[in-house]
Every structure is written in C-alpha cells, then in structure tokens.
Design an enzyme around this catalytic site. Sequence first.
Site, short mmCIF file in Angstrom:
data_model
loop_
_atom_site.label_atom_id
_atom_site.label_comp_id
_atom_site.label_asym_id
_atom_site.label_seq_id
_atom_site.Cartn_x
_atom_site.Cartn_y
_atom_site.Cartn_z
N LYS A 194 -3.80 -3.37 2.01
CA LYS A 194 -3.98 -4.31 3.11
C LYS A 194 -5.42 -4.30 3.64
O LYS A 194 -6.02 -5.36 3.82
CB LYS A 194 -2.99 -3.98 4.24
CG LYS A 194 -3.16 -4.78 5.50
CD LYS A 194 -1.97 -4.62 6.43
CE LYS A 194 -1.61 -3.17 6.63
NZ LYS A 194 -2.67 -2.41 7.34
N THR A 214 -8.08 -3.11 2.10
CA THR A 214 -8.95 -3.55 1.01
C THR A 214 -8.96 -5.08 0.92
O THR A 214 -10.02 -5.70 0.77
CB THR A 214 -8.45 -2.95 -0.32
OG1 THR A 214 -8.48 -1.52 -0.23
CG2 THR A 214 -9.32 -3.40 -1.49
N ARG A 248 -9.57 -1.36 12.37
CA ARG A 248 -9.32 -0.11 13.10
C ARG A 248 -10.15 1.03 12.51
O ARG A 248 -10.53 1.01 11.34
CB ARG A 248 -7.84 0.27 13.02
CG ARG A 248 -6.92 -0.67 13.77
CD ARG A 248 -5.47 -0.34 13.48
NE ARG A 248 -5.19 -0.45 12.05
CZ ARG A 248 -4.17 0.15 11.44
NH1 ARG A 248 -3.35 0.92 12.13
NH2 ARG A 248 -3.97 -0.02 10.17
N LYS A 263 -2.40 9.99 2.92
CA LYS A 263 -2.71 8.57 2.77
C LYS A 263 -4.18 8.33 2.43
O LYS A 263 -4.54 7.33 1.83
CB LYS A 263 -2.33 7.85 4.06
CG LYS A 263 -2.44 6.34 3.99
CD LYS A 263 -1.88 5.71 5.26
CE LYS A 263 -1.98 4.20 5.23
NZ LYS A 263 -3.35 3.71 5.37
N ALA A 296 0.75 1.97 13.59
CA ALA A 296 1.76 0.97 13.94
C ALA A 296 3.17 1.52 13.87
O ALA A 296 4.10 0.88 14.38
CB ALA A 296 1.65 -0.24 13.02
N PHE A 344 0.51 -0.85 8.77
CA PHE A 344 1.75 -0.77 7.98
C PHE A 344 2.32 -2.17 7.71
O PHE A 344 1.58 -3.14 7.60
CB PHE A 344 2.75 0.16 8.65
CG PHE A 344 2.30 1.60 8.65
CD1 PHE A 344 1.96 2.24 7.46
CD2 PHE A 344 2.19 2.32 9.83
CE1 PHE A 344 1.53 3.57 7.45
CE2 PHE A 344 1.78 3.65 9.82
CZ PHE A 344 1.44 4.26 8.63
N PHE A 377 -2.96 -6.05 -10.34
CA PHE A 377 -3.13 -4.87 -11.18
C PHE A 377 -3.14 -5.31 -12.65
O PHE A 377 -2.56 -6.34 -13.00
CB PHE A 377 -2.00 -3.87 -10.96
CG PHE A 377 -2.11 -3.05 -9.70
CD1 PHE A 377 -2.51 -1.73 -9.74
CD2 PHE A 377 -1.83 -3.62 -8.46
CE1 PHE A 377 -2.62 -0.98 -8.58
CE2 PHE A 377 -1.93 -2.89 -7.29
CZ PHE A 377 -2.32 -1.55 -7.35
N TRP A 384 -10.43 -5.48 -5.16
CA TRP A 384 -10.71 -4.07 -5.48
C TRP A 384 -11.65 -4.00 -6.69
O TRP A 384 -12.58 -3.20 -6.70
CB TRP A 384 -9.40 -3.33 -5.80
CG TRP A 384 -9.60 -1.86 -6.00
CD1 TRP A 384 -9.53 -0.88 -5.05
CD2 TRP A 384 -9.93 -1.20 -7.23
NE1 TRP A 384 -9.79 0.35 -5.61
CE2 TRP A 384 -10.04 0.19 -6.96
CE3 TRP A 384 -10.13 -1.63 -8.55
CZ2 TRP A 384 -10.35 1.13 -7.94
CZ3 TRP A 384 -10.44 -0.69 -9.52
CH2 TRP A 384 -10.55 0.67 -9.21
#
Length: 556
Positions: free
Chosen positions: A71, A73, A94, A105, A273, A301, A381, A409
């Site tokens: 998210k 990224t 954030r 994470k 969140a 999240f 991907f 990415w």
Amino acid sequence: MKTDIEIAQDTEMLPITDVASQLGAGFDDLELYGKYKAKFEDGFLKSIENNKFGKLILVTAINPTPAGEGKTTTSIGLGEAFGRLGKKACLALREPSLGPCFGIKGGAAGGGYAQVVPMEELNLHFTGDFHAITSANNLLAALLDNSIQQGNPLRIDPRNVVWKRCMDMNDRALRNIVIGLGAKADGMVREDHFIITVASEIMAILCLAENMHDLKERLSKIIVAYNFDGEPVTAGDLKAVGAMAALLKDAIRPNIIQTLEHTPAIVHGGPFANIAHGCNSVRATKTALRLSDYVITEAGFGADLGAEKFFDIKCRMAGLKPDACVIVATIRSLKYNGGIPKDKLSEPNPDALKKGIVNLGKHIENIQQYGVPVIVTLNAFLSDTEEETSIVREYCRERGCDFALSKVWEKGGEGGIELAEKVLHTLETKESNFHVLYPDEMPLKDKIRTVAQKIYGASDVEFSKSASKELDHLTALGMGNAPVCIAKTQYSLSDDPKLLGRPEKFTLHVRDVYPSRGAGFVVAVTGNIMTMPGLPKAPAAWSIDVTDDGKITGLF
C-alpha cells in the site's frame, strides 16, 4: 537484485530546499534537519491557510496477508507517476514506528523504486516526533503518580488509573507491570501498563490537532484516572498541559522529505489502524492540499480499519472530503484469502483467486458506501498470469470501478503511469459524494454495531458487561456524540484473524471500551487485539547492522 535499502542508499537526493521549492516553500519557510529533511515553519503554515485545496486521493488496501500488498509502495509510486505526467502532486504519509522496524513488518518507507528517502533516518529516529510524543505521554504518567505520592490532593483512586506509560518498541513483558515497589518514598504500589507509542492518545491528538491552541485544548481533556467519587481526573487537573505542549512544540510541525524521483512527501504522525485511528496528521494533509493540485495519502492496514477511520474520524473532524480512493491488492494475497498456503502462492490458481477475491469485493462495497469513487490496482508480481489478471479486471468492471496494473516496485513512477491515468480519469468523470457512515447523534453502541455490520459484515455485536457499562458511563460524561475507533485484528474482516476471505454470520466481540476524550473518540477493543505488540521468534532486529564506516544494513 538490489535490496530496498541498497536502492535507497544509491539514490542521489536533492537538497530538501529544492524539493520544497516545488511546493512554493523557500529557505526561510523551513527548519532544516540536515540536508535532506526539514520541518515547515509555523509562519509559513499560517501564511497558506487560505490557499485553495487540491484533490485528495486516499490509498487503502485489502486485509493484509503474509504475501504482502504494497500500500505505501503504491502510494509513493502513484505520487511519482503524477510527477512524470507533469502534475503538481504531493504525498501525505505516516511516520514509521520502531516496533515493526525491529519486529516482523519492517519499516514504512515503501519499497523497490517507490520509496521515500532518506530511508534509514525515516525508519529510525527521523526528526524526533515519536520521542517527543513518548516523553509527553510519560511526563503525564509521572505527574499523575507524583500527585498521588504528594498527598493526593485530587483524591485519585489508585485502583482506577487509566493512563498508561508508553514506548515505541514491541515489548510484551511491559504489558502488565507493578510499579512503586520499594520504600515509601518510591511511590504507591499499583498495577500499571505500557502501550506502544503509536497507540498513545497523545499520538492521536497530535494527528488530529489543527494548531497549538487546539493541541493544548485536547491535551487538557485527557482522562488519566477517576477519583474516589468516580469523577474523571484530567491532564488539565494535573497542570500537565503546558509542559506537555513544550515537549510537542516542534513535533506538531509537519516534516518534508522526498521520493526517489524527488516528489515532495510530507510525512507526519503515525498511529496504527488496528489499535488507533491509523492516519497521518490533519496538519500534514491540509498542508499538502494547500500546496499542490493532487495529494496522495494512505491509511493503515485494510480498508475496514484504515479507510473507515480515515472517513469516520479524520474526515469528520477535519472537514476533509476525499475525491477518490485507490484499493491495493495482489493476486498472491487474493489467492491466500482463497485458502492457498504462502509457499504455493506463485503457482497459477484461478479457482483460489475466484474464491478469495470476495475480500476485495467487500472492500469495494465498503468504500462505495461512503460515496467515494474507487480505483482498484493490482500490485504486479512476475508470477501473475494474464488469466488471473483478467479475472480481477473483469471483477472490478462489474462493480463499476476502474482498474489498473501497478509496477511501481520495479519501475518507480514509470510503473505507476497506468494507475495515475486511471485516477485522473476517475477524478474527471466521477463526482465524489462523500458522507460519513453514521451521524454524530447516534448512540455509541449503535455506532459500533453500524461499523461492525456495514463494514465488517458481522451479523451481531456482543458487548462484555464491563464494555456495556463503560459505554453508558461515557455517554453520561458527554461523549455520546463522539465517533468510535474500533481496535480489531487487521488480518480479517472479523475479530478472528483466522477468518479469511469474506466471513459472514459472525459476531463481533467487544471486550473493553475506554475514552480518548482529548482525541475526541471512544475506543472499543475487540477480540484479542493488543496495544503493546510482542516481538516474533526471529525479529527483524537480528538482520540490522552498521558497517565500520557507518552504513546501516538489513533495514527494510
């Protein structure tokens, strides 16, 4: 293949003054924290208060899985793509917490060629905002215990202290502790607790405050304990507000850094969140809106947590009206929701995808309930097949939302052009009719039930006796019109992390309720959610190191 930190360290950053100039901010409008990060000066923030707002785009996601969704990224790559299209765009993100950085994470600076930099400094101490929040939180705790020790003039009931200490680290051993052991001069013996800094009410207050005056007003309302008559004792009663504000004087000012492609990024505040309201600061978002034509922000999240709280808490309080919402998913994570184990997700499996895509479907429905146009993006991907991609594309078309592949990415802004064009198309052709989910005057229990049934898909809500009693108590205290902030597992639409996909006919269990009166909302704790996480068996901290020449390695 380069790691995220190697990509970030190989990037030639522009001086932050050059980045800020894209937004019309000059040298004197910034307080520099080295060459590549800065805070906006108060005078500059005041000078732009009457600027017209740009368009606000929220980036959210399906429920997170071990497969990863990307998210942040995607948010960063989308901002870079807007820049490549010649649009005046700014990110509003954030700040990362040290808990996930050293836990499981990782950081929150994006990934691959869609990152904000300086990545290491952002993920570690940055400009000291989290340390200031931690210090203000613990100063209030110290003043509370000192008041009890020094004759207890406020008649604080030590058995009814609700304010907790905090630190920005995962440390399960501090969840439940005993303080005041030793001699009489060492304080009164009582049970105490630690929470992670991002769950502190002061973090929420900092993120929701419009200015220093508002910050101090909110700080004064914090309920820290109850006296022997059952009446609330506040930070204002403890005469703590001035000193706390002094600690937060710099932390309340938004920070500016840059992406790998030099797009401005205003990064400020960082509540989770799942246990807090999960959005960056109102000041950061409004600053970005006043300085650019397009603002890309994200909420923590899945959309059931971050987006719901962004809409029902942040937008309600700040008067914000989002123009569009991007929902991030991956084929891998949708197959995981369809019951496929993590080690099999790279194998083509259209049937599992069709089974798990209902999780995405629920999130699309949820955002549409708020009247906000939706764009779905697949974070691509190499293992994705054309058949699987077509299934998702058609699924979105049937639900009236645009669809785009994202390859940010791998390719940075170039990989986000398709998504940026779809967002622009949505902004030009679909009007946002944003509205909150429930009215202020709805009773607290009904607000919780509304979120549980309309957003999570629950059939019913079960309140513990203590939670039910506290909701009545908070209503009597005048908090009945406050929005609710539901603390819930991020891994499922339900309060059971094992229920994947789109669970139905489940009951949401509210076990605890407490006030965040300074922040302006009521917290309802569900399931087994913790406000102080623990470290995993193999914490990410094991892989982080510093070379002899001072270069950080292993951070992601």
